[in-house]
Motif scaffolding. Structure first.
Motif, PDB file in Angstrom:
ATOM      1  N   VAL A  20      -2.952   4.044   2.995  1.00 46.56           N
ATOM      2  CA  VAL A  20      -2.201   3.381   1.793  1.00 46.56           C
ATOM      3  C   VAL A  20      -1.545   2.194   2.454  1.00 46.56           C
ATOM      4  O   VAL A  20      -0.659   2.324   3.288  1.00 46.56           O
ATOM      5  N   ILE A  21      -1.438   1.332   1.653  1.00 50.58           N
ATOM      6  CA  ILE A  21      -0.677  -0.037   2.013  1.00 50.58           C
ATOM      7  C   ILE A  21       0.158  -0.085   0.829  1.00 50.58           C
ATOM      8  O   ILE A  21       0.151   0.097  -0.283  1.00 50.58           O
ATOM      9  N   ALA A  22       1.250  -1.151   0.919  1.00 51.31           N
ATOM     10  CA  ALA A  22       2.325  -1.728  -0.042  1.00 51.31           C
ATOM     11  C   ALA A  22       1.937  -3.204  -0.003  1.00 51.31           C
ATOM     12  O   ALA A  22       1.887  -3.896   0.989  1.00 51.31           O
ATOM     13  N   PRO A  39      -7.162   0.438  -0.345  1.00 55.19           N
ATOM     14  CA  PRO A  39      -8.196  -0.364  -0.515  1.00 55.19           C
ATOM     15  C   PRO A  39      -9.632   0.313  -0.279  1.00 55.19           C
ATOM     16  O   PRO A  39      -9.711   1.475   0.377  1.00 55.19           O
ATOM     17  N   VAL A  40     -10.627  -0.255  -1.393  1.00 53.73           N
ATOM     18  CA  VAL A  40     -11.993   0.333  -1.391  1.00 53.73           C
ATOM     19  C   VAL A  40     -12.854  -0.457  -0.128  1.00 53.73           C
ATOM     20  O   VAL A  40     -13.657  -0.071   0.620  1.00 53.73           O
ATOM     21  N   ALA A  70      -9.303  -1.491  -5.306  1.00 53.41           N
ATOM     22  CA  ALA A  70      -8.539  -0.675  -4.621  1.00 53.41           C
ATOM     23  C   ALA A  70      -7.742   0.574  -5.770  1.00 53.41           C
ATOM     24  O   ALA A  70      -7.764   0.057  -7.028  1.00 53.41           O
ATOM     25  N   TYR A  71      -7.413   1.626  -5.161  1.00 53.69           N
ATOM     26  CA  TYR A  71      -6.915   2.818  -5.964  1.00 53.69           C
ATOM     27  C   TYR A  71      -5.463   2.181  -6.256  1.00 53.69           C
ATOM     28  O   TYR A  71      -4.805   2.170  -5.046  1.00 53.69           O
ATOM     29  N   GLU A 127      -2.456   5.072 -11.361  1.00 60.02           N
ATOM     30  CA  GLU A 127      -3.316   5.939 -11.127  1.00 60.02           C
ATOM     31  C   GLU A 127      -4.865   5.839 -11.390  1.00 60.02           C
ATOM     32  O   GLU A 127      -5.428   6.698 -12.226  1.00 60.02           O
ATOM     33  N   ASP A 128      -5.173   4.581 -11.048  1.00 62.57           N
ATOM     34  CA  ASP A 128      -6.646   4.498 -11.545  1.00 62.57           C
ATOM     35  C   ASP A 128      -7.132   3.321 -10.314  1.00 62.57           C
ATOM     36  O   ASP A 128      -6.180   2.621  -9.629  1.00 62.57           O
ATOM     37  N   PHE A 129      -8.145   2.688 -10.306  1.00 65.26           N
ATOM     38  CA  PHE A 129      -9.046   1.675  -9.605  1.00 65.26           C
ATOM     39  C   PHE A 129      -8.603   0.483 -10.456  1.00 65.26           C
ATOM     40  O   PHE A 129      -8.666   0.274 -11.715  1.00 65.26           O
ATOM     41  N   ARG A 130      -8.228  -0.564  -9.475  1.00 64.56           N
ATOM     42  CA  ARG A 130      -8.060  -1.947 -10.170  1.00 64.56           C
ATOM     43  C   ARG A 130      -8.656  -2.972  -9.150  1.00 64.56           C
ATOM     44  O   ARG A 130      -8.913  -2.564  -7.991  1.00 64.56           O
TER      45      ARG A 130
END
Length: 314
Positions: free
Chosen positions: A152-154, A170-171, A184-185, A190-193
């Protein structure tokens, strides 16, 4: 065993072991410790990244930048790999920009003279064109690394003229039309974007948030994992032959395309309501090569944009 053969096998051995002692290698190769020390010195001079550790549990260790053993390529394979890397020069930003340039230089410099002459002749005969963009993509390596490591990254992301912070996982990353994208999620949504990489202003390690198990999610299937709560609309667009060609690269990942025997076709599927502004401008750019039948909201957006253009140019 000849010295050259021993050095070759020693290179492959140290890359495989990563950590070892001189005594272990001397026993394995049946030579003295002094001979192994000389061989390790030669490998180091050849570029194998070794460093030593002192103490009772010390020894030698290979750094992360391991040197792969020699690989035999045919002339055709070497030329193909050279041009595969050479084609990336149109992208000003790459995840492995420095490494790709170094690898390309090694391929070229260590080829026989006649092969280099052949490549020089082909450079102006073969090309892979991608649009030149002025956008900067400085965080590609960090995004790719986070995708591989399931981290997880910010990020600080700019959209609609304002910046905000997002925690994402990221995917992967991919390039299209000269731009880089990162699906990425997004933990806020709370979903992929899908994020445009040139709009990512900063990347830092994420907060103490447990990563999701996304090992089964990749660039080929991430869109199928978007939550069902996303609002979609049925879309149908008729395309001329030229329209098919123009839509193929840009919309292939968004709406299924069907091509008829006469090479005309149509788009039929669902689109997110959030993409209607983009699609309206895209289909306007196609002019007579595309005719939007539905959804009504897309038609309304097209009329709105055309009306604004008419007012501007009256």
């Amino acid at each position: 065993m000849s010295k050259s053969k021993r050095l070759m096998e020693l290179m492959m051995t140290v890359n495989r072991k990563r950590k070892f002692t001189v005594k272990e290698l001397a026993e394995e190769f049946g030579v003295s410790s002094r001979t192994i020390l000389r061989d390790l010195q030669e490998l180091s001079e050849l570029g194998v990244p070794l460093y030593s550790e002192v103490g009772p549990h010390g020894g030698y260790q290979v750094l992360n930048e391991r040197v792969l053993p020699p690989i035999a390529f045919t002339e055709e394979e070497a030329v193909a790999i050279f041009f595969a890397s050479h084609a990336l020069r149109h992208y000003r930003f790459l995840p492995f920009e420095t490494e790709a340039s170094a690898a390309l230089g090694k391929f070229y410099n260590y080829m026989p003279g006649d092969v280099r002459d052949r490549i020089d002749e082909m450079k102006n005969r073969v090309d892979f064109i991608s649009p030149q963009r002025q956008s900067a993509f400085p965080h590609l390596a960090e995004l790719l690394d986070a995708a591989i490591r399931q981290q997880v990254i910010a990020i600080e992301y700019e959209s609609g003229g304002r910046q905000d912070c997002r925690d994402i996982q990221p995917v992967g990353i991919y390039a299209r039309g000269g731009l880089w994208y990162c699906p990425a999620y997004c933990f806020r949504r709370e979903d992929f974007r899908l994020f445009r990489c040139d709009r990512i202003r900063s990347v830092v390690p994420g907060p103490e948030r447990k990563p999701l198990d996304m090992r089964h999610i990749h660039l080929g299937n991430w869109e199928s994992h978007i939550a069902a709560k996303r609002h979609d609309a049925d879309c149908y667009v008729e395309l001329t032959k030229s329209g098919v060609d123009m839509c193929e690269a840009e919309l292939a990942r968004r709406v299924p395309m069907h091509v008829r025997e006469d090479d005309s076709g149509f788009l039929k599927g669902t689109i997110p309501l959030g993409e209607i502004p983009f699609l309206a401008r895209f289909f306007i750019g196609l002019g007579r090569e595309a005719t939007v039948i539905e959804p009504p909201r897309l038609l309304a957006e097209i009329r709105k944009v055309l009306s604004e253009l008419m007012e501007r140019y009256e």
